[in-house]
Design an enzyme around this catalytic site. Structure first.
Site: not given
Lengths: 95, 492
Positions: B78, B156, B180
């Site tokens: 990420k 997210s 998330s």
């Protein structure tokens, strides 16, 4: 609670985010909606409840108060938008 | 071997050790898949040179017989994780061009375990969002489709979820502040584990809300989550909130036996207007665990309703402090200044240009709730409610509950580009997941079914603190009983 334009402008100033005057009414309205949602917390009886400081009951680790690194000026400055002569450069702070 | 990218971590580990494939072949197959998947916008910074170099090293290590389970496994990272010399910008314009001089502890642990970074993954800006639409890179796209409509992969960690679901990588890192990891995992039919607060080091992960943020694995199976969690977890002297506890062998704890375990079903999670499909998915999950020998009990978590409002005080408050560091001085974007502009102009212009609308909104809400005169009314009250939410869980666990079963999300993946006039509507996505962050507990999302449109749905299991192994075992039983094998049809 509803937020007026003056308060929205004050909050933007505190947050150091430039918000143009014509954007303030919409911002105030958004704040009001979010704070309206948050107001639900007033329904909860919190008498005698301690505010949470740590979600897991543990004592934070301590270490000796000594220098653990250094001599990495180049790395520290490597990502600066404006670095000169080993310093971060910014606009004039004092008149 | 064909379809190398479809392998699980466990499958690839076994194939690598047997010599059926090599880390280099596996990595090249993933790099090819990524090249062909631009339409998903999942990988936003690709690192093929680093990947092939690490693959070569992994092959040597496997050959020498010194290979931990993650050795040779290609993963995505990420964009929130700082990776040395590689763009790390939290999907924000304000960190454009930022190449850290250091590596986050979690991504370093994955490197040490021999895994291979393929690149950086799309996400909501500063992890603030539930649809990946606040990203400076533009949104990632869910590989699952409803007819011709493009769907959100959730957020997210939307890029991570899309990449794993589309077999661009074998697994990915995610982070979870209010859901998330778990919400995007549910939206894409994969497994997402948020560990106990303190299980993974937060050092080198761009901070959103420090008392809530945790990194975790996003994988194709529960077994893979156990394997990857093993590599990511552990104490780190550089993060004083990381727990100095031994990390158990999570994979060895997947016995498949949950007889005698007690599973709680919280009545407050039965929301008004909950879709019938979510309701029946939940009932089926309950039955599966019961059939496996668990005892099912109804429980009450009375303060559930107040979790979202408490979260939307605490998270913005912490974010407003954490994001104060983006001032245009030390890294990232600095606004062009006009003649005579002073330092305050520089801060204000830089932050107005660098932060997107959702981030600005949350920073300002956080500033407001922390400002003089409101600190007690908002911030301290929210922290008290947080203590009550945690006590709800403590009471349930004290009464003998081993894990709690809930839906992961209130709906399946929704279309991209829906207009969100009301930010509060978007916040409701986190209604089932946010309690877990506030209480610091481990939670896992497991895909267990499809809705009437053929989109994946997930259930969430919540465990006792530090008992990820036990939680993974229950999740493994649920996964086996549900037998979820559906994959998105390739259109990209």
């Amino acid at each position: 609670m509803s937020i007026d334009i003056k308060t929205a402008a004050h909050v933007a100033k505190l947050a150091r985010i430039r918000v143009e005057d014509d954007a303030l009414p919409a911002l105030a309205q958004e704040f009001s909606a979010i704070l309206g949602f948050i107001e639900q917390l007033n329904e909860v009886d919190v008498d005698g409840v301690e505010p949470m400081t740590s979600v897991t009951p543990m004592r934070l680790k301590r270490r000796e108060d000594v220098v653990t690194d250094g001599n990495i000026q180049k790395q520290v400055l490597a990502n600066a938008p404006d670095a000169r002569e080993g310093f971060f450069a910014v606009p004039k702070v004092v008149e | 071997m064909s379809d190398l990218t479809k392998l699980t971590i466990a499958g690839a580990r076994d194939a690598l050790r047997k010599g059926d494939t090599t880390a280099t072949e596996l990595t090249q197959a993933c790099l090819d898949a990524i090249e062909g998947a631009g339409a998903l916008n999942a990988f936003v910074h690709k690192t093929p040179e680093i990947a092939l170099e690490r693959a070569k090293a992994a092959d040597a290590r496997i050959k020498a017989g010194d290979a931990p389970a993650m050795c040779g496994i290609p993963v995505g990272i990420k964009d929130l994780f700082c990776t040395r010399g590689v763009d790390s910008q939290a999907a924000s314009r304000i960190l454009q061009g930022f190449k850290p001089e250091y590596e986050s502890t979690v991504s370093q642990k994955l490197v040490d375990a021999g895994s291979i970074m393929l690149g950086k993954l799309n996400m909501d800006e500063f992890a603030m969002g539930s649809s990946n639409e606040t990203s400076v890179y533009g949104n990632a796209v869910n590989p699952w489709k409803s007819g011709d409509t493009d769907l959100t992969p959730g957020g997210s960690s939307g890029g991570s979820a899309a990449a794993v679901a589309a077999d661009l990588c074998l697994a990915a890192t995610g982070t979870d502040t209010g859901g998330s990891i778990r919400q995007p995992a549910a939206f894409t039919g994969i497994v997402g584990l948020k560990p106990t607060y303190g299980r993974c080091s937060r050092w080198g992960i761009v901070a959103f809300a420090s008392s809530l943020d945790q990194a975790g694995p996003m994988t194709k199976t529960v077994r893979d989550a156990a394997i990857m969690m093993q590599a990511m977890a552990g104490h780190d002297p550089k993060d004083s909130t990381s727990a100095d506890l031994a990390v158990p062998d999570f994979e060895a704890m997947l016995t498949g036996d949950i007889r005698g375990k007690t599973i709680g079903i919280p009545r407050e999670y039965r929301m008004d207007g909950m879709p019938a499909e979510i309701e029946s998915l939940w009932a089926e999950g309950r039955k599966m665990l019961e059939d496996a020998g668990a005892k099912i009990v109804d429980i009450s978590l009375p303060h559930t309703k107040y979790a979202l409002p408490a979260y939307y005080v605490i998270a913005p408050a912490e974010a407003s402090s954490n994001l104060a560091r983006y001032d245009g001085v030390r890294y990232g974007h600095r606004a062009k200044l006009a003649q005579g502009d002073g330092i305050t102009d520089m801060y204000e212009k830089t932050r107005a240009e660098g932060f997107g609308p959702e981030v600005q909104r949350r920073v300002m809400v956080g500033t407001y709730v922390l400002s003089a005169g409101f600190y007690d009314a908002y911030y301290n009250r929210a922290r008290k409610v947080r203590a009550l939410i945690k006590k709800d869980f403590d009471d349930a666990f004290a009464s003998g509950v081993d894990a709690i079963l809930t839906p992961a999300t209130p709906s399946a993946a929704f279309p991209l580009g829906q207009t969100h006039d009301d930010p509060v509507q978007m916040y409701l996505n986190d209604v089932f997941t946010v309690t877990v962050n506030l209480a610091g507990l481990p939670g896992i999302s497991v895909p267990t079914g499809l809705d009437s449109q053929g989109l994946p749905l997930g259930l969430q299991l919540i465990g006792r603190p530090w008992e990820e192994g036990d939680l993974l075992n229950t999740a493994h039983v649920l996964e086996s009983a549900a037998g979820f094998v559906a994959k998105p049809g390739k259109w990209w």
